[in-house]
Design a protein around this motif. Sequence first.
Motif, PDB file in Angstrom:
ATOM      1  N   UNK A 260      -6.311   2.115  14.197  1.00  0.00           N
ATOM      2  CA  UNK A 260      -5.944   2.869  12.992  1.00  0.00           C
ATOM      3  C   UNK A 260      -4.433   3.079  12.925  1.00  0.00           C
ATOM      4  N   UNK A 261      -3.935   3.341  11.719  1.00  0.00           N
ATOM      5  CA  UNK A 261      -2.521   3.735  11.621  1.00  0.00           C
ATOM      6  C   UNK A 261      -2.276   4.969  12.485  1.00  0.00           C
ATOM      7  N   UNK A 274      -7.831  -5.234  12.416  1.00  0.00           N
ATOM      8  CA  UNK A 274      -6.572  -5.195  11.689  1.00  0.00           C
ATOM      9  C   UNK A 274      -5.370  -5.566  12.559  1.00  0.00           C
ATOM     10  N   UNK A 373      -1.907  -5.649   9.377  1.00  0.00           N
ATOM     11  CA  UNK A 373      -2.746  -4.556   8.899  1.00  0.00           C
ATOM     12  C   UNK A 373      -2.742  -4.636   7.393  1.00  0.00           C
ATOM     13  N   UNK A 375      -3.137  -3.710   3.725  1.00  0.00           N
ATOM     14  CA  UNK A 375      -3.175  -2.498   2.908  1.00  0.00           C
ATOM     15  C   UNK A 375      -3.124  -2.905   1.452  1.00  0.00           C
ATOM     16  N   UNK A 376      -3.648  -2.036   0.618  1.00  0.00           N
ATOM     17  CA  UNK A 376      -3.630  -2.321  -0.813  1.00  0.00           C
ATOM     18  C   UNK A 376      -2.203  -2.219  -1.333  1.00  0.00           C
ATOM     19  N   UNK A 377      -1.862  -3.143  -2.184  1.00  0.00           N
ATOM     20  CA  UNK A 377      -0.500  -3.161  -2.703  1.00  0.00           C
ATOM     21  C   UNK A 377      -0.405  -2.302  -3.952  1.00  0.00           C
ATOM     22  N   UNK A 378      -0.607  -1.006  -3.772  1.00  0.00           N
ATOM     23  CA  UNK A 378      -0.372  -0.072  -4.875  1.00  0.00           C
ATOM     24  C   UNK A 378       0.528   1.036  -4.359  1.00  0.00           C
ATOM     25  N   UNK A 379       1.123   1.743  -5.304  1.00  0.00           N
ATOM     26  CA  UNK A 379       2.009   2.842  -4.913  1.00  0.00           C
ATOM     27  C   UNK A 379       3.467   2.413  -4.977  1.00  0.00           C
ATOM     28  N   UNK A 381       5.571   0.913  -3.254  1.00  0.00           N
ATOM     29  CA  UNK A 381       6.151  -0.358  -2.828  1.00  0.00           C
ATOM     30  C   UNK A 381       6.095  -1.416  -3.917  1.00  0.00           C
ATOM     31  N   UNK A 416       0.086  -7.186  -7.897  1.00  0.00           N
ATOM     32  CA  UNK A 416       0.815  -8.141  -7.057  1.00  0.00           C
ATOM     33  C   UNK A 416      -0.048  -8.597  -5.880  1.00  0.00           C
ATOM     34  N   UNK A 419       2.545  -9.088   0.062  1.00  0.00           N
ATOM     35  CA  UNK A 419       2.721  -7.860   0.823  1.00  0.00           C
ATOM     36  C   UNK A 419       4.181  -7.484   0.679  1.00  0.00           C
ATOM     37  N   UNK A 420       4.421  -6.342   0.031  1.00  0.00           N
ATOM     38  CA  UNK A 420       5.804  -6.036  -0.330  1.00  0.00           C
ATOM     39  C   UNK A 420       6.413  -4.921   0.505  1.00  0.00           C
ATOM     40  N   UNK A 422       7.654  -4.114   3.377  1.00  0.00           N
ATOM     41  CA  UNK A 422       7.488  -3.528   4.698  1.00  0.00           C
ATOM     42  C   UNK A 422       8.851  -3.446   5.364  1.00  0.00           C
TER      43      UNK A 422
ATOM     44  N   UNK B 210      -3.013   0.562 -11.327  1.00  0.00           N
ATOM     45  CA  UNK B 210      -2.562  -0.511 -10.423  1.00  0.00           C
ATOM     46  C   UNK B 210      -3.751  -1.119  -9.672  1.00  0.00           C
ATOM     47  N   UNK B 411       2.615   4.300   5.614  1.00  0.00           N
ATOM     48  CA  UNK B 411       2.686   3.538   4.365  1.00  0.00           C
ATOM     49  C   UNK B 411       3.944   2.670   4.361  1.00  0.00           C
ATOM     50  N   UNK B 415       0.768   0.209   6.626  1.00  0.00           N
ATOM     51  CA  UNK B 415      -0.436   0.395   7.409  1.00  0.00           C
ATOM     52  C   UNK B 415      -1.511   1.205   6.714  1.00  0.00           C
ATOM     53  N   UNK B 417      -3.167   2.712   2.744  1.00  0.00           N
ATOM     54  CA  UNK B 417      -3.177   2.564   1.291  1.00  0.00           C
ATOM     55  C   UNK B 417      -2.595   3.809   0.632  1.00  0.00           C
ATOM     56  N   UNK B 418      -2.012   3.600  -0.518  1.00  0.00           N
ATOM     57  CA  UNK B 418      -1.389   4.716  -1.245  1.00  0.00           C
ATOM     58  C   UNK B 418      -2.380   5.826  -1.601  1.00  0.00           C
TER      59      UNK B 418
END
Lengths: 506, 477
Positions: A260-261, A274, A373, A375-379, A381, A416, A419-420, A422, B210, B411, B415, B417-418
């Motif tokens: 996990x993170x 992951x 790992x 992750x969803x590309x939302x938010x 980034x 998108x 993976x943006x 990082x 999104x 994040x 690692x 998700x938002x």
Amino acid sequence: MTPDEDRRQFLKLGSLVAAGGLLAGKSAAQQPPSAAGPPVPMAGSHAGHESAPQPQIPADSDVKAEYDGFSRFKPSRGNDPDSEFYLGKRVPGFRSVEAGPAPFEAPDLTKLPWKMVNGAKEFHLVPMAVEREFLPGYKMNVYGYNDTMPGPTIEVNQGDRVRIIVTNELPESTTVHWHGFELPVQYDGSETLTQNPIEPGKSFVYEFDIHEEGTFFYHAHVPMQEAFGSVGWFIVHPRKVFDPPVDRDFGLIFQNFFIEPNQTIADSWRMDWNWHTINGRSGPYTTPLVVKHGERVRVRLMNFAPMQHHPIHLHGHTFWVTGHEGARAPKTAWIPRNNVLVGIAQATDFEFVANNPGDWMFHCHMVHHMMNHMTRQVGPRIRKNVSVDQYLANTATRPPVDASRDDPGFATPGYPQEMKSMNMSDSMMETIWNRREVQGMRAMWPMSIMGLMTALRVLPEDLYHKVMETDEPVDKGSVFEEIVRRFGNPDDYEPGKMKMMPGMKM
Amino acid sequence: MKCKHSRIRKLLTLALSASASMASAQQAHFSDGSARSMTMPADRRVLPESELPPLPEVPTGFFDSGLSETANQSSYTLDYLLQLAAANNPTIRQARRQISGETAKALQAGLYPNPILMYVGEKINSDGSAGEFQGFEIQQRFVTANKLQLSRLKYRQRAQVAEHLAIAQQYRVSNDIQKHFYQTLAASERLDMRRELLKTAEDTSVTARELYNQGQTTLPGIRRANIDLQQHRLDLLNAENEFAEAFRKLTAVIGCDISLGYIDGNLRPQRALPTFDAVYAELIDNSPEVLAARAKLAADHTAVRRESVQWVPDIVVQGGPGYNFSNYDPVYNASVRLELPIYDRNQGTILQARNDLARQREEIRRIELLLRERLAMAYRTYATSLQHATEYEGVIIPERQRAYEELLQSYKENRVDWPEILDAQTALFTARLQQIDQFRDVRIQETLIDGFLLEGGLMAAESSTPPGHIDSVPKPR
Ligand SMILES: [Cu+2]
């Protein structure tokens, strides 16, 4: 050509010439042409193929540059699929058969020492909890042997007798299974079926004769310990050296973990994974396989993932599958491939002649295994002019959100997909760059090697020497550019960007 | 402007008008179809922006216009508001009037009876004469047994009761001011937190869009985010209304109009109260309610003494010069009167006064016990909210904060998700919101406990005179 295009061509060419000159100039300063060692013939005043040194067979070797239309020095297939030399099938390496097997090399792993005791090679193997740095700064808690995960390589010769004293330093009982060996059943290591488990602090002595040759491994015969990393190589060199002889013999153990993170302890119960490691390191911290142009290379690749198979792909070369963990296959059963599926607890040996210089990707082709790992590309980034640093700067409040979504990418469903953004810290980058094996690769190459990925570097003799056998500084991108200059088309080449921009592709 | 301190009329902006305009600006962003400027042909889109469920409109049905007054930015301190209240709260003036009223009664009760001047004609037409006595007489009642002094003393003592009650009234007012002050302060801090939570809800709806574009949520997912957004907008409006209510209550207790404004104070409690027993001992020693009851006991003692001498007859002396028309000579009349306390020795009233006295003893005990009961509740609320506030301050908020920061860091490292960050953010701001309530409750209970549990700054000031027979006679005694 318009004057503009002319000018662009000139600038490209000029930058390459300059880079080549830099490399040559530095090595020339430290190593006069008259000194011992390979010649460094690059000269700043020349550009293009003519000025490059031509690959040569070493004086002490009687191999040929070309066999039945297959060249060890340039991409080629040969003249006849039925030929013994088709695709380099039986093209020998520079090393002679008489020199014995090429040294086995598992990057980033150690070897288990032994002593001759009462006619057997005696090894001390210690199952224990281990901290392993998957990426610089990412120290994970896993199980391994003798302070390392995967465990140290046991390397013996066909016909040896081995005695392996296993002392359990785990807090739970374990056994060790010698995967693939046809040994007396009491030493097979199957818990309860063939032996009592080795309790914490206790030892068990395994002793058997080895009549096999090939690619083997050992592992705990406790499933969760397997999922937690308890594995190591067990390589047996043949009594009769395999023909054709190889110059390089690499071993790569592919593994998956779920961590996990903000965690360092692997969750061995998970059904998805992951973190991905090759010999206990994740791309781009995996160490490239560096070989000389024209060498014959063997890679033994073992999949010790708990739950997933890996389609393994090597770029720029066609390899022969020469055997699996069971045994070396007779040559009539060898098959040429670009991609081979390696199942769980399977090993595949592949061999090829490194006839195509450059930095080549060598990786599992599952897209989710090509990153560390998902992750969803939302938010933030993917949002314009927003970075998570703005959130970290003041957690008492949070920046307002711009809801306009006016990025043209949103007109395309699915955007998108990259993976943006990082961030790799400077110290992480420094550790990754600080290895000789990666010197001279293109700037920002670490952004492309992630997860179950590594690189095969095929270097001309002089560049190999400079990179691997000296401590000379090598500029980022300089080796790659020199290879393009010698073997490629410098007119079409653009050097890598030296600095990562925010939002750059991972 | 009814307020005496009209020079400090300060119009204050509530940031909510700003937030409303921000929200509507965003609304425009959502709906103005900025996707039109994109270069991609529209027919390549699976679901154009315009066909996504639109973001809900910012609530417009009803808006408390008092909240949108454009105003200067200024702030009120507790001390300043207390001064204003001291000058403007009517109950404090009422309480002073109660004291003066009792003092006036004391004056009246101690006044000596006036002499009576009479014209007397006696036995008129005796022997055909004009009367045996035609003349003037003066009558004077001589009060015995210190009746007047005792009456005056009794009302003076009642004036003392009124003084204690006036102090109680001041506490009622100042406690209420402090209570509403902290409520208003808490309400304005809640507003800030609500704004943060609304930003997160706005982010959630952007994130839902999104995610939708990446096939990771559905239209119902977008609708859920819309609902969430609208609920957070309502929560913000609710917080604004709560702020307005708290501020308006505050101004009501102060007794004059001041414009909605910022409250300058610290919600965090600065200290811890002593033990329950210590607080209670202080309360029964010094509570103005107890002191008033004790003073009233003294007055009731005096009432008993006063009624006990009521039967002692006053001496009424009467006399004066006249003319005897029968004998044609000047004559004098004289009389001395004395009521014989044979049947009415004021037994009933004495008994009543004694019962009043005994009742008052019980009243003191009753007030002490009532205080204990009220203190029990206040102390429990105080202890609970202080325990919560302390743990939120020491553990829960910092842990939420760290979790949020760690997730942000993760994040940053690609690692997590938002949406997970949004959850952590919501949890953090919600915890802060709860902490504000806890601080507020601590402050309110602290105020009440420090202020002898007195509240009701707009209840009519209490009178020291109990309803009853003795006091309903024409001349107070
Ligand atoms: Cu894979």
